[in-house]
Design a protein around this motif. Sequence first.
Motif, short mmCIF file in Angstrom:
data_model
loop_
_atom_site.label_atom_id
_atom_site.label_comp_id
_atom_site.label_asym_id
_atom_site.label_seq_id
_atom_site.Cartn_x
_atom_site.Cartn_y
_atom_site.Cartn_z
N LEU A 91 14.79 0.13 -31.82
CA LEU A 91 15.24 1.35 -31.15
C LEU A 91 14.21 1.91 -30.17
O LEU A 91 14.51 2.84 -29.43
N VAL A 92 12.99 1.38 -30.20
CA VAL A 92 11.95 1.87 -29.29
C VAL A 92 12.40 1.68 -27.84
O VAL A 92 12.81 0.60 -27.44
N GLY A 93 12.33 2.77 -27.07
CA GLY A 93 12.76 2.74 -25.67
C GLY A 93 14.22 3.09 -25.47
O GLY A 93 14.66 3.27 -24.33
N LYS A 133 20.52 14.26 -21.64
CA LYS A 133 21.92 14.12 -22.00
C LYS A 133 22.19 14.80 -23.34
O LYS A 133 21.32 14.85 -24.20
N GLY A 134 23.42 15.29 -23.48
CA GLY A 134 23.80 15.95 -24.72
C GLY A 134 25.27 15.77 -25.01
O GLY A 134 26.00 15.11 -24.26
N THR A 137 21.76 16.54 -28.92
CA THR A 137 21.01 16.00 -27.78
C THR A 137 20.66 14.53 -28.00
O THR A 137 20.51 14.06 -29.12
N TYR A 138 20.55 13.81 -26.88
CA TYR A 138 20.06 12.43 -26.90
C TYR A 138 18.55 12.45 -26.68
O TYR A 138 18.07 13.08 -25.74
N GLU A 160 24.04 8.49 -33.37
CA GLU A 160 24.53 7.51 -32.43
C GLU A 160 23.36 6.92 -31.67
O GLU A 160 22.32 7.56 -31.50
N VAL A 161 23.50 5.68 -31.20
CA VAL A 161 22.47 5.02 -30.41
C VAL A 161 23.01 4.73 -29.02
O VAL A 161 24.13 4.27 -28.87
N SER A 162 22.19 5.03 -28.00
CA SER A 162 22.61 4.81 -26.61
C SER A 162 21.56 3.95 -25.90
O SER A 162 20.38 3.99 -26.22
N ASP A 163 22.00 3.17 -24.90
CA ASP A 163 21.08 2.35 -24.14
C ASP A 163 20.23 3.18 -23.17
O ASP A 163 19.09 2.83 -22.88
#
Length: 229
Positions: A96-98, A117-118, A192-193, A225-228
């Motif tokens: 998940l780093v980065g 982003k949120g 928030t992301y 949640e995980v985002s690119d």
Amino acid sequence: MSTVSGSNPLDGLHWQKEPDYTETESNRGMLTQADFFALMTKELSHQDPTAPVDNNEMISQMTAFSTTDGVQTLNDQFTEFASSMSSSQALQASSLVGRSVLVDDNVFGMNAGDSVKGKLVTDEAASNVNIYVENTAGEIIQTVPVGNVPAGESNFTWDGMASDGEPAAAGAYRFRIGGLVDGQASELTAMTYRKVDSVTLAGSGGKILLNLNGGTSMALSDVVEVSDG
């Protein structure tokens, strides 16, 4: 006078000391399966021939020991499984780093010029929705009009600009979202992301911690949640 010579019957006898038994925390007070069958054999050899041990009682004893032995084996297997899961989680966390993760929190840290982003969440449709960006002193530095939003989750992005047209200074901020639900002023949930800077594999309480931008940390289990991006 004649002399009679002979050998001492004890001359060829050798004594061997039994190895010392060392008690440890793992074997203290514990009976193995071999110990159990040895005790049972001893019990059978000393039983009263006129009143032998009942077969049902013997089967009950064997069943009880087998159950206890099975529980111990299950505990050992579960410990190995938990260790395997921890290793799998550590590998997952390091990947998940980065990347960005969605946090159920409206407070975030940012560098000057960053965009954030949120996601806003509402159980019912809302109108006249505005996103207020506040600093640590509670001052509104930017208002982002959203308008009408349906029930559920809606993504949004703040470009990092203050109301004076200049990039907001680096620091900690929070999103506060207000709108009308059934004609009543309501505050909507904001998440928030956050970008993952690094991972701590043995954090407080043995948890795997994600170190987020802005200097805060969160447990891997709290990721929504995980985002690119």
